[in-house]
Design a protein around this motif. Structure first.
Motif, PDB file in Angstrom:
ATOM      1  N   HIS A  37      10.828  54.750  65.781  1.00 13.31           N
ATOM      2  CA  HIS A  37      10.386  55.944  66.520  1.00 13.31           C
ATOM      3  C   HIS A  37      10.766  55.898  67.997  1.00 13.31           C
ATOM      4  O   HIS A  37      11.049  56.935  68.601  1.00 13.31           O
ATOM      5  CB  HIS A  37       8.879  56.158  66.344  1.00 13.31           C
ATOM      6  N   ARG A  38      10.811  54.722  68.607  1.00  9.20           N
ATOM      7  CA  ARG A  38      11.167  54.651  70.031  1.00  9.20           C
ATOM      8  C   ARG A  38      12.629  55.021  70.246  1.00  9.20           C
ATOM      9  O   ARG A  38      12.982  55.617  71.264  1.00  9.20           O
ATOM     10  CB  ARG A  38      10.886  53.259  70.581  1.00  9.20           C
ATOM     11  N   ALA A  97      13.053  58.874  69.660  1.00 15.12           N
ATOM     12  CA  ALA A  97      12.487  59.681  70.732  1.00 15.12           C
ATOM     13  C   ALA A  97      13.492  59.903  71.861  1.00 15.12           C
ATOM     14  O   ALA A  97      13.298  60.797  72.698  1.00 15.12           O
ATOM     15  CB  ALA A  97      11.223  59.019  71.281  1.00 15.12           C
ATOM     16  N   PRO A 150      10.811  61.293  64.984  1.00 14.76           N
ATOM     17  CA  PRO A 150      10.022  60.101  65.323  1.00 14.76           C
ATOM     18  C   PRO A 150       8.575  60.253  64.899  1.00 14.76           C
ATOM     19  O   PRO A 150       7.988  61.334  65.012  1.00 14.76           O
ATOM     20  CB  PRO A 150      10.153  60.017  66.851  1.00 14.76           C
ATOM     21  N   ASP A 190       5.404  58.473  65.940  1.00 13.42           N
ATOM     22  CA  ASP A 190       4.790  57.539  66.886  1.00 13.42           C
ATOM     23  C   ASP A 190       3.369  57.215  66.442  1.00 13.42           C
ATOM     24  O   ASP A 190       2.507  58.093  66.449  1.00 13.42           O
ATOM     25  CB  ASP A 190       4.783  58.165  68.283  1.00 13.42           C
ATOM     26  N   GLY A 245       0.884  58.415  68.877  1.00 16.01           N
ATOM     27  CA  GLY A 245       1.174  59.760  69.365  1.00 16.01           C
ATOM     28  C   GLY A 245       0.030  60.732  69.214  1.00 16.01           C
ATOM     29  O   GLY A 245       0.206  61.823  68.674  1.00 16.01           O
TER      30      GLY A 245
END
Length: 510
Positions: A207-208, A211, A237, A239, A242
């Motif tokens: 996910h990083r 993003a 992503p 997260d 999040g």
């Protein structure tokens, strides 16, 4: 005797013992899940500087034939391909590389395919390729050299999508879990299920990277006989931190643990909003699985939840998640699995966590208390006190069972209620077996409920969950009164009628 004991074992020389070719079989039997294997290959694309990665399922009508992973990374020369296709061949990784052991490409691929072909080109070299056949790998370490003309053809196929001047194509053939027969929509159902799980897995563990504006993963499906593209979407992503609003006003908060052999270890502690329906919370895993530590190595998630012997998971900590970026040089206290989906944490770290504090001197253990309290108070604020119930058992998927336990207080010491298919008379849809603590569904109507799909232990989750919610109280009483018996007969009649209507519809469709 103690004086005679020596820690140094005397030797008289060395002997070269190369691995047997069957080592390849052991290498490909490490339990790689499909999504984990694909993620391992995408790691290589990221290490190669790729901006775009395409995961391409190829089908011929109703039959899946191949799977390809294409990237626009820096590519490999002939020598680079030889290293990449050699077990343990990658000897030097840069400090931020996601690769570790030099086995991922081979073990991940041959865990799921009978053949893996890698074709690549750099800006300065022509396309070249290598192929491992599992059949040949078991008898020798002979790796095929791909015909240069075919290598160019495969690169050209993906020119501008995403390869332009450089890149790599990995091709899997003989994929083991592809449906062997594509009839009755089996291939479509497989693709829908597999791609959904793959998208969630990649969206979470990478996910990083996703993003960022300069990195994309696309999953596509193409019919090679017609050139029709059935599906093409970007992985989003996911997260695990999040949330739009924190579940506790004092969090997120960073704690620091002093680990003697590593130094200071940062712990970013978060508390989720109770009862969140966001995919970032719900799609990660079960209530038990999603709490705990989320370890990152070079921005790549390598463990999504779990307490690593620091404490036991429990329902009241389901809102607690802790992000930990593994520092360089911490391999002795944080041992990663080859598949990069778990971390073994040493007792040294576990001890240090007990003493971890934030900048105000608050202990990390207080964070666990705060997460527990947030969960409990949210239940009290709901304004209703739900009655304790007998838990759900076999036939109900683990994630559904945990949601039930998350929403309803469970009667302690009670055997769970299972839901299963069995032979019954056609004029009943279900049977309540009090002694066996089971809800029996009529096997005769199974095909209608499943719409022709193949049955499994945990099939028909919506129907089974509804039956549990309707009938669990029957098991919690010593006997059924007239009103309850009337309700059971009502449900019986309506469900039989609905199931018969589904069977007729299936017959008409045929």
């Amino acid at each position: 005797m103690a004086d005679d004991w020596k820690f140094d074992v005397p030797t008289t020389g060395t002997k070269h013992l190369p691995p047997d070719a069957r080592y390849m079989e052991a290498l490909s039997s490490q339990g790689y899940g499909f999504e984990v294997a694909i993620a391992d290959l995408v790691d290589n694309s990221i290490d190669a500087g790729a901006k775009d990665v395409v995961i391409h399922f190829l089908r011929d009508g109703d039959q899946l034939v191949s799977l390809l992973i294409i990237d626009d990374g820096e590519g490999m020369t002939d020598d680079g391909l030889d290293i990449a296709m050699t077990v343990g061949g990658q000897k030097h990784y840069n400090r931020q590389a996601l690769g570790m052991f030099g086995t991922g490409l081979k073990s991940a691929s041959l865990s799921h395919a009978s053949a893996v072909t890698v074709v690549s080109k750099t800006k300065k070299t022509r396309p070249s390729g290598r192929r491992w056949l599992m059949e040949r790998a078991l008898s020798s370490f002979q790796c095929d050299i791909v015909d240069p003309h075919y290598a160019q053809t495969l690169i050209d196929r993906y020119y501008q999508c995403p390869i332009t001047w450089q890149g790599t194509v990995i091709r899997w053939d003989g994929v083991k879990n592809f449906p062997q027969r594509g009839g009755s929509g089996q291939t479509d159902r497989y693709l829908h299920r597999t791609i959904n799980k793959l998208g969630l897995h990649l969206g979470l563990y990478l996910h990083r990277f996703l993003a960022r504006e300069d990195f994309n993963i696309t999953i596509a499906v193409e019919d090679v006989s017609t050139g029709t593209e059935y599906m093409n979407f970007g992985v989003v992503p996911l997260d695990p931190f999040g949330y739009p609003v924190s579940g506790h006003p004092d969090y997120p908060r960073q704690f620091v643990a002093d680990v003697p052999s590593v130094g200071q270890l940062g712990l970013d502690a978060h508390i989720w909003v109770p009862k969140s329906n966001l995919d970032e919370y719900r799609a990660v895993g079960s209530v038990i699985d999603r709490q705990g530590f989320y370890f990152y190595r070079h921005n790549r998630l390598v463990q999504a939840g779990g307490w690593n012997n620091f404490r036991q998971p429990e329902q009241h900590l389901s809102l607690a998640r802790v992000a930990v970026d593994l520092p360089s040089g911490s391999e002795k206290v944080f041992r990663l699995t080859v598949k990069k989906e778990g971390v073994e944490m040493s007792p040294e770290v576990v001890s240090a966590l007990e003493e971890a504090v934030d900048d105000q001197g608050r202990l990390f253990t207080q964070y666990l208390v705060d997460a527990d309290t947030t969960y409990r108070e949210a239940r009290k604020r709901s304004g209703t006190v739900r009655k304790q119930v007998i838990p759900a058992g076999k036939g109900i998927d683990a994630s559904v069972r945990e949601t039930i336990e998350d929403e309803l207080p469970i009667l302690p010491g009670e055997d769970p209620i299972s839901v299963r298919w069995t032979k019954l008379e056609t004029d009943v849809f279900f049977e309540v077996d009090r002694d066996g603590r089971s809800i029996n569904l009529n096997q005769h109507y199974r095909a209608a409920i499943l719409g022709g799909r193949r049955g499994t232990l945990n099939d028909a989750q919506v129907v089974k969950s509804l039956m549990y919610l309707m009938l669990h109280q029957v098991f919690e009483k010593e006997y059924s009164g007239p009103r309850e018996k009337d309700n059971l007969q009502l449900w019986q009649s309506v469900l039989v009628s609905a199931a018969r209507a589904e069977l007729e519809r299936m017959t008409d469709d045929d």
